[in-house]
Design a protein around this motif. Structure first.
Motif, PDB file in Angstrom:
ATOM      1  N   LEU A 156       0.846  -1.202   0.000  1.00 37.85           N
ATOM      2  CA  LEU A 156       0.000   0.000   0.000  1.00 37.85           C
ATOM      3  C   LEU A 156       0.880   1.250   0.000  1.00 37.85           C
ATOM      4  O   LEU A 156       0.625   2.208  -0.731  1.00 37.85           O
ATOM      5  CB  LEU A 156      -0.921   0.012   1.227  1.00 37.85           C
ATOM      6  N   CYS A 157       1.931   1.215   0.812  1.00 35.18           N
ATOM      7  CA  CYS A 157       2.838   2.354   0.909  1.00 35.18           C
ATOM      8  C   CYS A 157       3.474   2.640  -0.455  1.00 35.18           C
ATOM      9  O   CYS A 157       3.489   3.784  -0.917  1.00 35.18           O
ATOM     10  CB  CYS A 157       3.888   2.042   1.968  1.00 35.18           C
ATOM     11  N   ARG A 158       3.988   1.605  -1.086  1.00 30.01           N
ATOM     12  CA  ARG A 158       4.634   1.761  -2.403  1.00 30.01           C
ATOM     13  C   ARG A 158       3.657   2.355  -3.416  1.00 30.01           C
ATOM     14  O   ARG A 158       3.956   3.339  -4.093  1.00 30.01           O
ATOM     15  CB  ARG A 158       5.124   0.387  -2.870  1.00 30.01           C
ATOM     16  N   ASP A 159       2.457   1.784  -3.503  1.00 27.68           N
ATOM     17  CA  ASP A 159       1.524   2.187  -4.554  1.00 27.68           C
ATOM     18  C   ASP A 159       0.904   3.556  -4.283  1.00 27.68           C
ATOM     19  O   ASP A 159       0.636   4.315  -5.212  1.00 27.68           O
ATOM     20  CB  ASP A 159       0.433   1.127  -4.728  1.00 27.68           C
ATOM     21  N   ILE A 160       0.680   3.885  -3.013  1.00 26.32           N
ATOM     22  CA  ILE A 160       0.084   5.194  -2.701  1.00 26.32           C
ATOM     23  C   ILE A 160       1.132   6.292  -2.886  1.00 26.32           C
ATOM     24  O   ILE A 160       0.847   7.350  -3.445  1.00 26.32           O
ATOM     25  CB  ILE A 160      -0.493   5.195  -1.262  1.00 26.32           C
ATOM     26  N   GLN A 161       2.378   6.013  -2.472  1.00 31.43           N
ATOM     27  CA  GLN A 161       3.411   7.051  -2.651  1.00 31.43           C
ATOM     28  C   GLN A 161       3.756   7.227  -4.125  1.00 31.43           C
ATOM     29  O   GLN A 161       4.148   8.319  -4.539  1.00 31.43           O
ATOM     30  CB  GLN A 161       4.620   6.749  -1.776  1.00 31.43           C
ATOM     31  N   ALA A 162       3.553   6.160  -4.930  1.00 33.20           N
ATOM     32  CA  ALA A 162       3.776   6.287  -6.380  1.00 33.20           C
ATOM     33  C   ALA A 162       2.761   7.260  -6.989  1.00 33.20           C
ATOM     34  O   ALA A 162       2.997   7.830  -8.053  1.00 33.20           O
ATOM     35  CB  ALA A 162       3.673   4.921  -7.061  1.00 33.20           C
ATOM     36  N   GLN A 163       1.653   7.502  -6.281  1.00 32.62           N
ATOM     37  CA  GLN A 163       0.655   8.482  -6.736  1.00 32.62           C
ATOM     38  C   GLN A 163       1.002   9.887  -6.243  1.00 32.62           C
ATOM     39  O   GLN A 163       0.216  10.825  -6.416  1.00 32.62           O
ATOM     40  CB  GLN A 163      -0.742   8.115  -6.206  1.00 32.62           C
ATOM     41  N   GLY A 164       2.161  10.019  -5.577  1.00 38.30           N
ATOM     42  CA  GLY A 164       2.604  11.336  -5.123  1.00 38.30           C
ATOM     43  C   GLY A 164       2.061  11.744  -3.765  1.00 38.30           C
ATOM     44  O   GLY A 164       2.110  12.913  -3.399  1.00 38.30           O
ATOM     45  N   GLN A 165       1.530  10.779  -3.004  1.00 34.86           N
ATOM     46  CA  GLN A 165       0.975  11.097  -1.682  1.00 34.86           C
ATOM     47  C   GLN A 165       1.949  10.699  -0.580  1.00 34.86           C
ATOM     48  O   GLN A 165       2.836   9.877  -0.800  1.00 34.86           O
ATOM     49  CB  GLN A 165      -0.352  10.342  -1.498  1.00 34.86           C
ATOM     50  N   ARG A 166       1.751  11.279   0.590  1.00 36.87           N
ATOM     51  CA  ARG A 166       2.618  10.976   1.725  1.00 36.87           C
ATOM     52  C   ARG A 166       1.946   9.957   2.636  1.00 36.87           C
ATOM     53  O   ARG A 166       0.853  10.223   3.150  1.00 36.87           O
ATOM     54  CB  ARG A 166       2.881  12.250   2.522  1.00 36.87           C
ATOM     55  N   VAL A 167       2.622   8.837   2.863  1.00 36.76           N
ATOM     56  CA  VAL A 167       2.078   7.787   3.722  1.00 36.76           C
ATOM     57  C   VAL A 167       2.684   7.876   5.127  1.00 36.76           C
ATOM     58  O   VAL A 167       3.898   7.992   5.277  1.00 36.76           O
ATOM     59  CB  VAL A 167       2.344   6.390   3.118  1.00 36.76           C
ATOM     60  N   CYS A 168       1.826   7.842   6.124  1.00 37.58           N
ATOM     61  CA  CYS A 168       2.256   7.789   7.525  1.00 37.58           C
ATOM     62  C   CYS A 168       1.817   6.436   8.061  1.00 37.58           C
ATOM     63  O   CYS A 168       0.629   6.129   8.068  1.00 37.58           O
ATOM     64  CB  CYS A 168       1.609   8.927   8.316  1.00 37.58           C
ATOM     65  N   LEU A 169       2.797   5.629   8.476  1.00 41.39           N
ATOM     66  CA  LEU A 169       2.516   4.228   8.814  1.00 41.39           C
ATOM     67  C   LEU A 169       2.722   3.950  10.293  1.00 41.39           C
ATOM     68  O   LEU A 169       3.700   4.386  10.894  1.00 41.39           O
ATOM     69  CB  LEU A 169       3.435   3.318   7.982  1.00 41.39           C
ATOM     70  N   ASP A 170       1.794   3.188  10.856  1.00 42.64           N
ATOM     71  CA  ASP A 170       1.870   2.783  12.270  1.00 42.64           C
ATOM     72  C   ASP A 170       1.415   1.335  12.355  1.00 42.64           C
ATOM     73  O   ASP A 170       0.220   1.048  12.382  1.00 42.64           O
ATOM     74  CB  ASP A 170       0.948   3.685  13.104  1.00 42.64           C
ATOM     75  N   THR A 171       2.384   0.407  12.345  1.00 42.33           N
ATOM     76  CA  THR A 171       2.010  -0.995  12.454  1.00 42.33           C
ATOM     77  C   THR A 171       3.074  -1.748  13.230  1.00 42.33           C
ATOM     78  O   THR A 171       3.954  -1.139  13.837  1.00 42.33           O
ATOM     79  CB  THR A 171       1.709  -1.606  11.061  1.00 42.33           C
ATOM     80  N   ARG A 172       3.015  -3.069  13.228  1.00 45.46           N
ATOM     81  CA  ARG A 172       3.926  -3.832  14.092  1.00 45.46           C
ATOM     82  C   ARG A 172       4.241  -5.184  13.464  1.00 45.46           C
ATOM     83  O   ARG A 172       3.681  -5.528  12.414  1.00 45.46           O
ATOM     84  CB  ARG A 172       3.274  -4.023  15.468  1.00 45.46           C
ATOM     85  N   GLY A 173       5.087  -5.920  14.134  1.00 44.86           N
ATOM     86  CA  GLY A 173       5.372  -7.307  13.754  1.00 44.86           C
ATOM     87  C   GLY A 173       5.836  -7.446  12.314  1.00 44.86           C
ATOM     88  O   GLY A 173       6.573  -6.611  11.790  1.00 44.86           O
ATOM     89  N   GLU A 174       5.398  -8.511  11.688  1.00 46.05           N
ATOM     90  CA  GLU A 174       5.848  -8.827  10.331  1.00 46.05           C
ATOM     91  C   GLU A 174       5.396  -7.770   9.319  1.00 46.05           C
ATOM     92  O   GLU A 174       6.098  -7.488   8.357  1.00 46.05           O
ATOM     93  CB  GLU A 174       5.343 -10.226   9.946  1.00 46.05           C
ATOM     94  N   TRP A 175       4.233  -7.142   9.575  1.00 49.50           N
ATOM     95  CA  TRP A 175       3.771  -6.085   8.661  1.00 49.50           C
ATOM     96  C   TRP A 175       4.761  -4.920   8.668  1.00 49.50           C
ATOM     97  O   TRP A 175       5.070  -4.338   7.639  1.00 49.50           O
ATOM     98  CB  TRP A 175       2.386  -5.564   9.079  1.00 49.50           C
ATOM     99  N   LEU A 176       5.256  -4.607   9.864  1.00 53.31           N
ATOM    100  CA  LEU A 176       6.238  -3.527  10.007  1.00 53.31           C
ATOM    101  C   LEU A 176       7.573  -3.953   9.390  1.00 53.31           C
ATOM    102  O   LEU A 176       8.203  -3.182   8.656  1.00 53.31           O
ATOM    103  CB  LEU A 176       6.401  -3.178  11.493  1.00 53.31           C
ATOM    104  N   HIS A 177       7.982  -5.182   9.679  1.00 46.72           N
ATOM    105  CA  HIS A 177       9.250  -5.672   9.148  1.00 46.72           C
ATOM    106  C   HIS A 177       9.270  -5.575   7.620  1.00 46.72           C
ATOM    107  O   HIS A 177      10.236  -5.095   7.019  1.00 46.72           O
ATOM    108  CB  HIS A 177       9.474  -7.123   9.606  1.00 46.72           C
ATOM    109  N   GLN A 178       8.187  -6.011   6.989  1.00 43.12           N
ATOM    110  CA  GLN A 178       8.114  -5.964   5.520  1.00 43.12           C
ATOM    111  C   GLN A 178       8.174  -4.523   5.016  1.00 43.12           C
ATOM    112  O   GLN A 178       8.759  -4.247   3.970  1.00 43.12           O
ATOM    113  CB  GLN A 178       6.831  -6.646   5.014  1.00 43.12           C
ATOM    114  N   ALA A 179       7.565  -3.602   5.769  1.00 47.44           N
ATOM    115  CA  ALA A 179       7.595  -2.191   5.355  1.00 47.44           C
ATOM    116  C   ALA A 179       9.002  -1.615   5.520  1.00 47.44           C
ATOM    117  O   ALA A 179       9.445  -0.776   4.726  1.00 47.44           O
ATOM    118  CB  ALA A 179       6.590  -1.382   6.168  1.00 47.44           C
TER     119      ALA A 179
END
Ligand SMILES: Nc1ncnc2c1ncn2[C@@H]1O[C@H](COP(=O)(O)OP(=O)(O)OP(=O)(O)O)[C@@H](O)[C@H]1O
Ligand SMILES: [Mg+2]
Length: 316
Positions: A156-179
């Protein structure tokens, strides 16, 4: 407050039931004093606070079943514009938050969320990315749904930022690791001390511990990071400059959602052009205000300036 535009994504849309149960004792009948029923999950808490801070918000994400309809009805009633995708199967979860003012203990019971087929993700991802299009700020976070790949937030971060938007992420565990290991990093990464500790395999108790964690992540190429320390405050770093903002001392009623309220506050401040240190100070005050109200994401904004005056930014 000037209007600003924010979209939030909540993959695990939740119905929060906040119960005030004085003197709760397991195995016994207990009547509740107060009940708050509201839409929950990180993105929705961020949306609630952001709206109070003057944002033009849209809340999107995934919901399912009768509970999914209930969640959207709560959002409509609260005046939070929403465009959720309703999954064909399953039930969104209910999260029961029990606040006992006598023991000062808070208990959270989370239902299971709906199971999703992994192969439905690419289409869901495309739909979410399309829904948030046009919003300069996008807040992502929280848990995901069982069955979805661990890369949900990285993608989601990759595709939304490719649209020129700023992503603010707050997650944990494997989801965070992958990000963290992904090529495209979020504009702002925020997590709490326990989420950072889990990632790094060592405890994070002090601002210095948080600084070290942040340094390690800056080395991965991230631009802006905030690690929160509950009642202590938060450490933030931007372009190698770190700061610690000590939280004001308050009589916390329910700190759940303070991280989400803080995220909304930080984005409001960054939108005004403030540096990350000032945004963190504002966020710390909004997070502290959230602890004084019962429902996650509810803050009395009238006391923010007084709370800010009781914080200060410490740069090493
Ligand atoms: N008891 C408290 N007193 C004062 N400020 C607090 C307190 N708890 C939280 N805050 C403020 O809110 C910020 C975020 O809190 P915390 O670290 O608990 O986030 P979190 O664990 O991500 O919360 P959640 O995930 O429930 O939203 C802190 O950095 C602090 O500024
Ligand atoms: Mg959090």
């Amino acid at each position: 407050l000037a209007s600003w535009r924010l979209a939030t994504v909540t993959l695990n849309g939740t119905l929060d039931r906040v119960l005030v149960a004085s003197g709760l004792s397991l195995g016994e009948i207990c009547s509740v004093d107060t009940v708050i029923t509201q839409a929950g999950g990180k993105g929705l808490n961020v949306a609630r606070t952001a709206r109070a801070l003057g944002a033009d918000v849209v809340a999107t994400g995934l919901v399912a079943g009768q509970c999914g309809h209930w969640i959207c009805a709560c959002l409509n009633k609260a005046g939070i514009p929403n465009r959720f995708i309703h999954l064909a199967q399953g039930e969104s979860r209910i999260s029961t938050i029990i606040v006992d003012p006598v023991s000062e203990q808070i208990t959270v019971i989370n239902d299971l969320g709906p199971q999703v087929q992994a192969d439905s993700w690419p289409e869901l991802c495309r739909a979410l990315v399309k829904t948030v299009k046009g919003y300069p700020w996008v807040a992502l976070g929280g848990s995901s749904l069982p069955g979805l790949p661990d890369t949900v937030y990285a993608e989601l971060c990759r595709d939304i930022q490719a649209q020129g938007q700023r992503v603010c992420l707050d997650t944990r565990g494997e989801w965070l690791h992958q990000a963290l290991i992904a090529h495209t990093h979020p504009y702002l990464l925020k997590c709490n001390q326990f989420e950072a500790a889990q990632m790094l395999g060592r405890s994070i108790d002090t601002p210095d511990d948080a600084r070290q964690a942040i340094r390690q992540w800056l080395d991965l190429g991230l631009d802006r990071i905030v690690v929160t320390l509950g009642s202590q405050g938060a450490v933030a770093a931007e372009q190698g400059q770190t700061c610690f903002v000590q939280a004001p001392q308050v009589k916390s009623l329910c700190p759940i959602g303070s991280g989400d309220a803080m995220m909304a506050g930080m984005i409001a401040s960054l939108e005004r052009g403030d540096p990350l240190s000032v945004a963190t100070q504002f966020g710390v005050a909004v997070g502290a205000a959230n602890t004084l109200a019962l429902g996650p994401g509810h803050c009395d904004l009238g006391i923010i300036s007084e709370l800010i005056s009781r914080t200060h930014i410490q740069s090493p």
